[in-house]
Design an enzyme around this catalytic site. Sequence first.
Site, short mmCIF file in Angstrom:
data_model
loop_
_atom_site.label_atom_id
_atom_site.label_comp_id
_atom_site.label_asym_id
_atom_site.label_seq_id
_atom_site.Cartn_x
_atom_site.Cartn_y
_atom_site.Cartn_z
N ARG A 211 0.81 -1.22 0.00
CA ARG A 211 0.00 0.00 0.00
C ARG A 211 0.85 1.28 0.00
O ARG A 211 0.63 2.19 -0.79
CB ARG A 211 -0.88 0.06 1.26
N LYS B 201 25.17 -5.42 -2.78
CA LYS B 201 26.62 -5.64 -2.97
C LYS B 201 27.43 -4.92 -1.89
O LYS B 201 28.64 -4.75 -2.00
CB LYS B 201 27.06 -5.09 -4.34
N HIS C 74 5.68 6.40 11.48
CA HIS C 74 5.10 6.22 10.14
C HIS C 74 4.10 7.38 9.97
O HIS C 74 2.89 7.20 9.96
CB HIS C 74 4.41 4.86 10.08
N ARG D 261 11.68 4.04 3.25
CA ARG D 261 11.24 3.07 4.26
C ARG D 261 12.46 2.21 4.62
O ARG D 261 13.16 1.72 3.73
CB ARG D 261 10.13 2.18 3.73
#
Length: 332
Positions: free
Chosen positions: A71, A99, A151, A121
């Site tokens: 979402r 890497k 959040h 995020r």
Amino acid sequence: MVEPKPIDNLQLDAAGRLRHFLSIEGLDRDLLLRIMDTAESFAAVSEQKVKKVPLLRGKTIVNLFFENSTRTRTTFELAAKRLSADVLNINIAVSATAKGESLLDTVRNLEAMHADMFVVRHEQSGAAHFIARHVAPHVSVINAGDGRHAHPTQAMLDMFTIRRLKGQFDALRVAVVGDILHSRVARSEIRALNALGAAEVRVVAPKTLLPAQVETLGVKVFRNLEEGLRDVDVIIMLRLQKERMSGALLPSEHEYFTCFGLTEQRLALAKADVIVMHPGPVNRNIEIESRVADGPHSVILQQVSHGIAVRMAILSMAMQVGDGRPGRRVNA
Ligand code: NCD
């Protein structure tokens, strides 16, 4: 990585306008209201035949997701596209991070490609603040969820949903139910509800899923779901964040559902016009019964739709093309 300071005005420029959007802390009620008002005007765009406005034409927004998301990532992408920005989605699993490239090197390289904004995020609390401290002055950073810390865009889309369906916050009793301990959503929701003046904010959870001294966040604590749901206007359910749990915090999912699952029977204890929210992803029959998740009180899919308008508001305000009115400087 250093934990973010609790109060931080890194988010506002010298004129008090939004520059980064990292956490609800440090933002005042006026600014939160302005985000919601701006989102109202963008909600109409999503209903037009041509769902686009040219506000961010020529800007490049990079979605930098180091953690899974459905979402949040897609609604950020849609929001950016509806504002006419160019959007890059970096797939970390196949990027140079795999890497061994450091977070800062990844960001510096993307900056060299003239990125104007990073939507981040990350599994580490403080990651978005860390990037915000190191980007060039014209670049904005939006926190799309950092560890268990914050959040804030989810909190704002939930506040927008509550305001649309319930009106004034000062008349509302809100229960946040479930895994408060591991939830960045819960932390941001509690801050936003208190900043907006909700009459009562409750947290409802077993002792093992409550942070130490949770009362200091300005909540009433309930360890019994039936008591916690009585007479509430809004229920915000949370997912059991198993990926963040170390050790046995719960006897079993079945037992959790028996004590803390939201069933139709328990829902009847809340106000007759209660709304049921969940940020997703929903674990059916672990935290919420399907009949409730899909029932008449559920606004879970409205939350998702509102995510686009609210994220359009935040992206445009941080790029200073939305409602650029200077706000009051907080903690200057
Ligand atoms: C939340 C998250 O990632 O913090 N989900 C979301 O953004 N829609 C909540 C969760 O994962 O349970």
